[in-house]
Design a protein around this motif. Structure first.
Motif, short mmCIF file in Angstrom:
data_model
loop_
_atom_site.label_atom_id
_atom_site.label_comp_id
_atom_site.label_asym_id
_atom_site.label_seq_id
_atom_site.Cartn_x
_atom_site.Cartn_y
_atom_site.Cartn_z
N ARG A 74 0.84 -1.19 0.00
CA ARG A 74 0.00 0.00 0.00
C ARG A 74 0.87 1.25 0.00
O ARG A 74 2.05 1.22 0.35
N ASP A 75 0.25 2.36 -0.42
CA ASP A 75 0.91 3.66 -0.35
C ASP A 75 0.81 4.22 1.07
O ASP A 75 -0.07 3.83 1.85
N ASN A 76 1.72 5.12 1.40
CA ASN A 76 1.69 5.82 2.68
C ASN A 76 1.79 7.32 2.42
O ASN A 76 2.61 7.76 1.60
N GLN A 77 0.95 8.09 3.11
CA GLN A 77 0.90 9.52 2.90
C GLN A 77 1.91 10.23 3.79
O GLN A 77 2.05 9.92 4.98
N LEU A 78 2.62 11.21 3.21
CA LEU A 78 3.60 12.01 3.93
C LEU A 78 3.18 13.48 3.86
O LEU A 78 2.60 13.92 2.86
N VAL A 79 3.48 14.22 4.91
CA VAL A 79 3.11 15.64 4.95
C VAL A 79 4.19 16.41 5.69
O VAL A 79 4.89 15.86 6.55
N GLY A 80 4.35 17.67 5.32
CA GLY A 80 5.34 18.52 5.96
C GLY A 80 4.97 19.99 5.84
O GLY A 80 4.06 20.36 5.09
N TYR A 81 5.69 20.81 6.58
CA TYR A 81 5.50 22.26 6.56
C TYR A 81 6.81 22.90 6.13
O TYR A 81 7.88 22.57 6.67
N GLY A 82 6.75 23.79 5.13
CA GLY A 82 7.98 24.36 4.60
C GLY A 82 7.83 25.82 4.23
O GLY A 82 6.79 26.46 4.47
N LEU A 83 8.89 26.33 3.61
CA LEU A 83 8.95 27.73 3.24
C LEU A 83 9.41 27.84 1.79
O LEU A 83 10.41 27.24 1.40
N VAL A 84 8.64 28.58 0.99
CA VAL A 84 9.00 28.85 -0.40
C VAL A 84 9.61 30.24 -0.47
O VAL A 84 9.03 31.21 0.04
N VAL A 85 10.77 30.34 -1.10
CA VAL A 85 11.47 31.62 -1.21
C VAL A 85 11.64 31.97 -2.68
O VAL A 85 11.40 31.15 -3.57
N GLY A 86 12.07 33.20 -2.94
CA GLY A 86 12.35 33.64 -4.30
C GLY A 86 11.15 34.14 -5.06
O GLY A 86 11.21 34.29 -6.28
N LEU A 87 10.06 34.45 -4.37
CA LEU A 87 8.87 34.97 -5.04
C LEU A 87 9.05 36.45 -5.35
O LEU A 87 9.63 37.20 -4.57
N ALA A 88 8.51 36.88 -6.47
CA ALA A 88 8.66 38.27 -6.92
C ALA A 88 7.57 39.15 -6.33
O ALA A 88 6.70 39.67 -7.03
N GLY A 89 7.58 39.30 -5.01
CA GLY A 89 6.60 40.15 -4.34
C GLY A 89 5.22 39.56 -4.25
O GLY A 89 4.28 40.28 -3.88
N SER A 90 5.04 38.29 -4.57
CA SER A 90 3.71 37.66 -4.55
C SER A 90 3.52 36.73 -3.36
O SER A 90 2.61 35.92 -3.36
N GLY A 91 4.39 36.85 -2.36
CA GLY A 91 4.31 35.97 -1.20
C GLY A 91 3.35 36.46 -0.14
O GLY A 91 2.49 37.31 -0.38
N ASP A 92 3.48 35.89 1.08
CA ASP A 92 2.60 36.24 2.18
C ASP A 92 2.81 37.70 2.60
O ASP A 92 3.92 38.23 2.56
N LYS A 93 1.72 38.32 3.04
CA LYS A 93 1.78 39.68 3.52
C LYS A 93 2.19 39.72 4.99
O LYS A 93 2.35 38.68 5.63
N ALA A 94 2.32 40.93 5.52
CA ALA A 94 2.84 41.09 6.88
C ALA A 94 1.93 40.50 7.93
O ALA A 94 2.39 40.08 9.00
N GLN A 95 0.61 40.44 7.67
CA GLN A 95 -0.31 39.93 8.69
C GLN A 95 -0.20 38.42 8.88
O GLN A 95 -0.75 37.88 9.83
N VAL A 96 0.47 37.71 7.96
CA VAL A 96 0.67 36.27 8.13
C VAL A 96 1.92 36.09 8.99
O VAL A 96 3.05 36.08 8.50
N LYS A 97 1.71 35.93 10.30
CA LYS A 97 2.82 35.92 11.24
C LYS A 97 3.65 34.64 11.16
O LYS A 97 4.86 34.67 11.36
N PHE A 98 3.01 33.50 10.86
CA PHE A 98 3.76 32.25 10.92
C PHE A 98 4.79 32.13 9.81
O PHE A 98 5.80 31.44 9.97
N HIS A 100 3.06 17.80 0.62
CA HIS A 100 2.65 16.41 0.82
C HIS A 100 3.09 15.55 -0.36
O HIS A 100 3.29 16.04 -1.48
N ALA A 101 3.27 14.29 -0.08
CA ALA A 101 3.74 13.33 -1.07
C ALA A 101 3.21 11.95 -0.71
O ALA A 101 2.66 11.73 0.37
N THR A 102 3.36 11.02 -1.63
CA THR A 102 2.93 9.64 -1.44
C THR A 102 4.15 8.72 -1.48
O THR A 102 4.90 8.74 -2.46
#
Length: 369
Positions: A37-61, A94-96
């Motif tokens: 069977r397959d097994n589900q994987l999940v994680g929390y990460g950070l994407v960098v290098g966006l051209a000003g289209s990322g999270d705004k200041a109110q997103v504290k995390f 997430h990945a399988t």
């Protein structure tokens, strides 16, 4: 008002149900092997290098995540003054994990924005651990995102969005670091779970396996689970499973079934669906109400006042259509074609099918998903 009159003359209810002729299929097309069977994987990460289209200041995390990442490289900042950057975005990854996967193999990952980023286009995922349900890290993900969506906005607030720009994938973006528990090799028996439980199919599988390997090798626990004696040695078991894979089995009789997706209006049915003798009438009423505003203007020397007037026009439209006569023995798919030829929508079709089912005239299992 639009009315559709249907007169459906079908075979009477005392005729026995019609079943499909059994079809021969490979064994592993009909069953799932317990432990494989397959097994589900999940994680929390950070994407960098966006051209000003990322999270705004109110997103504290997202700012907190950036601060934690910088600490790992010896950069310390005041906790009360988190860094503010529109070039980063907090994401869920997430990945399988495929069955029998080994460390060093690469798997695809999917990345989705968690904050209010407008787009992940052009971003790169920083090293992100992917965990299983047991909390252990099974893979590490990193790489450049492939985003199929696009977002463009102007200074006045107008914007255009194509597809989903806040979601992307990284082909072969994660490297497996740990094996999943191999329950398949630990069991003395191989357990086969039928994808569609059926008594006749289970009986045919048992007979086919015992014909090849000998009596009592396979037994049926119930209509959906089978036990097969198999060798413990890994190489011998692999050979045994390859022989199982090539066994062809006659699939048991399938029941007629109608599936309706209430969200999309999709209606799917198999060829076994029939209806008994029934008469169906279905129609729609269309009423159009138009509000008309006017004014009452007095004569020039009448010393009157101009008064606003408001009236309503109610229009009821009725379009009559001819009656459809279906010969006895007409299958439901032919009736559906006739209904579609009259311009009936999938929702109207489903209303007819539900009414037939409530009346006991539909020889099929009706599933609404």
């Amino acid at each position: 008002m639009k009315k559709i009159f249907l007169l459906i003359m079908m075979i009477s209810s005392f005729i026995s149900p019609i079943y499909a002729e059994p079809s021969s299929r490979q064994l592993l097309e009909l069953v799932d092997v317990l432990g494989v069977r397959d097994n589900q994987l999940v994680g929390y990460g950070l994407v960098v290098g966006l051209a000003g289209s990322g999270d705004k200041a109110q997103v504290k995390f997202s700012a907190q995540s950036l601060n934690n990442m910088l600490k790992q490289f010896g950069v310390t900042m005041d906790e009360s003054r988190l860094p503010k950057s529109k070039n980063i975005a907090a994401v869920a990854v997430h990945a399988t994990l495929p069955p029998m996967a080994s460390p060093g193999q690469a798997i695809d990952v999917t990345v989705n924005s968690l904050g209010d980023a407008k787009s992940l286009h052009g971003g790169s995922l920083m090293l992100t651990p992917l965990k299983g349900i047991d909390g252990k890290v099974y893979a590490l993900a990193q790489g450049n995102l492939v985003v199929g969506g696009m977002n463009a906005s102007g200074k006045n607030g107008s914007s255009v969005t194509v597809n989903v720009p806040t979601s992307g994938i990284i082909p072969d973006g994660a490297i497996i670091e740990r094996n999943a528990a191999d329950m398949f090799q630990l069991q003395p028996n191989v357990t086969l779970n039928l994808k569609e439980p059926n008594y006749q199919t289970a009986r045919n599988i048992v007979k086919a396996i015992n014909k090849v390997f000998g009596p009592d090798v396979a037994t049926a626990e119930n209509w959906g689970r089978l036990k097969v004696s198999a060798p413990i040695d890994a190489n011998s078991r692999n050979t045994f499973m390859s022989m199982l894979q090539d066994i062809r089995v006659e699939q048991g009789s399938q029941q007629p079934r109608v599936i309706f997706n209430s969200r999309t209006g999709t209606v799917v049915m198999n060829e076994l669906v029939k209806v008994n003798q029934a008469a169906v009438s279905h129609g729609n009423l269309t009423i159009t109400i138009t509000e008309v505003e006017g004014a009452s203007q007095p004569n020039a020397f009448a010393n009157g006042r101009t008064m606003p007037l408001q009236s309503s026009n109610v229009d009821v439209q009725e379009q009559r259509s001819g009656m459809l006569l279906m010969p006895t023995g007409t299958s439901l798919d032919e009736i559906v074609k006739a209904i579609n030829a009259l311009g009936a929508t999938p929702s109207e079709l489903m209303s007819i099918l539900i009414a037939l089912d409530k009346a006991g005239a539909l020889e099929a299992e009706l599933l609404v998903i």
